[in-house]
Design an enzyme around this catalytic site. Sequence first.
Site, PDB file in Angstrom:
ATOM      1  N   ARG A  15       0.886  -1.185   0.000  1.00 58.94           N
ATOM      2  CA  ARG A  15       0.000   0.000   0.000  1.00 58.94           C
ATOM      3  C   ARG A  15       0.915   1.225   0.000  1.00 58.94           C
ATOM      4  NH1 ARG A  15      -5.269   1.389   3.623  1.00 58.94           N
ATOM      5  NH2 ARG A  15      -6.080  -0.079   2.082  1.00 58.94           N
ATOM      6  N   GLN A  48     -10.227  -3.929  -3.022  1.00 56.94           N
ATOM      7  CA  GLN A  48     -11.514  -3.501  -2.465  1.00 56.94           C
ATOM      8  C   GLN A  48     -12.635  -3.782  -3.457  1.00 56.94           C
ATOM      9  OE1 GLN A  48     -12.259  -1.783   0.712  1.00 56.94           O
ATOM     10  NE2 GLN A  48     -14.266  -2.451   0.029  1.00 56.94           N
TER      11      GLN A  48
HETATM   12  N1  NVA Z   1      -9.928   6.765  -0.911  1.00 56.66           N
HETATM   13  C1  NVA Z   1      -9.550   6.300   0.398  1.00 56.66           C
HETATM   14  C2  NVA Z   1      -9.755   4.828   0.497  1.00 56.66           C
HETATM   15  C3  NVA Z   1      -9.463   4.243   1.852  1.00 56.66           C
HETATM   16  C4  NVA Z   1      -9.693   2.759   1.880  1.00 56.66           C
HETATM   17  C5  NVA Z   1      -8.108   6.685   0.658  1.00 56.66           C
HETATM   18  O1  NVA Z   1      -7.276   6.498  -0.247  1.00 56.66           O
HETATM   19  O2  NVA Z   1      -7.805   7.159   1.750  1.00 56.66           O
HETATM   20  N1   CP Z   2     -11.230  -0.202   2.885  1.00 59.66           N
HETATM   21  C1   CP Z   2      -9.948  -0.271   3.256  1.00 59.66           C
HETATM   22  O1   CP Z   2      -9.038  -0.483   2.440  1.00 59.66           O
HETATM   23  O2   CP Z   2      -9.754  -0.089   4.583  1.00 59.66           O
HETATM   24  P1   CP Z   2      -8.353   0.120   5.294  1.00 59.66           P
HETATM   25  O3   CP Z   2      -7.808   1.456   4.840  1.00 59.66           O
HETATM   26  O4   CP Z   2      -8.664   0.077   6.761  1.00 59.66           O
HETATM   27  O5   CP Z   2      -7.436  -0.988   4.881  1.00 59.66           O
END
Ligand code: NVA
Ligand code: CP
Length: 321
Positions: A103, A133
């Site tokens: 990530r 997701q």
């Molecule tokens: N769009 C959000 C998704 C979190 C799962 C972010 O990137 O913070």
């Molecule tokens: N929806 C999702 O990716 O949640 P987190 O940011 O908690 O991993």
Amino acid sequence: MKPTSFLQIPDLSTDQLSDLLEAAAALKAARGKEGDQPLRGQTWALLFHKSSTRTRVSFEVGINELGGHAMILDQNRMQTGRGESIADTAKVLSRYLHGLIIRTYEHSIVEEFAREGSVPVINALTDALHPCQVVSDLFTLAERWGKPGELLSSLKGRKIVFYGDCGSNMAHSWILGGAMAGMEVVLCGPGEHRPHPQVDEWLQRAGLGRHYRFTTDPLEAAAEGDVLYTDVWVSMGDDEERDQRLRRMQPYQINTSVVECARPEVLFLHCLPAHPGEEVSERIYRGPHSIVFDQAENRLHAQKAILALLGKSATLPNSAS
Ligand code: NVA
Ligand code: CP
């Protein structure tokens, strides 16, 4: 053909996407029973440059349940933090690990890890995309609408409306995932937050065509909607724009007025974390249309399906180039 990495949904063929949904359903039904352990003897590492609750925990649990070992890499204690290149890091980690789950910020970082390393890389969210997701969300909808053997086809022709930041990783992933599932995808938000043109290039490269439309009218968008979806208005990395984003997004809250324009049985989804009162009203978030906690649970089952698919092709790390 097996994908070697999973950076965006079109890395899968339509058949593979269908297989993933079926595998997620089978893994969900079999949870807690003795079953195959396709990651037995494998070590997968998780490298997270941004916060996470669902993705990190569900991947770690999923790897363990599939018989593998999950290793959390601490970015602050790695040499990348002191200037070692991604290319060298990817090459070195490929000598130890069977797969890497990342990530991060720029999408090019996961692409470089996948290009320079020789083990599968799973995109656990970048600024541009969050494919795990949406695979999980497709499964959440398909298990409501379809039956085993016909999960992917149950999504065809259904309408999803995404509200808020239509230039976000979630909106982009829905454009790609919805196109692969044959769904009608409508994006609805302020004109300053349209989908990035890069998404059209990805659609074109995957031979998918431009299967979505963007509108600024929240009530018109909802008409005949099967699913209403939203995400935070300020994504990770966007905090400097917080005030102007909150101001611009106000008309795009999913609330009773929006839900009343959709089909009576419309489902409300949110990837979470949520800010009830901002992107969704408390009433809708906690009301009968909302299936957000089933959706969150399904991250585990869908990710196990992704891991099992990629883990099948993972070989013992060695000096082979
Ligand atoms: N769009 C959000 C998704 C979190 C799962 C972010 O990137 O913070
Ligand atoms: N929806 C999702 O990716 O949640 P987190 O940011 O908690 O991993």
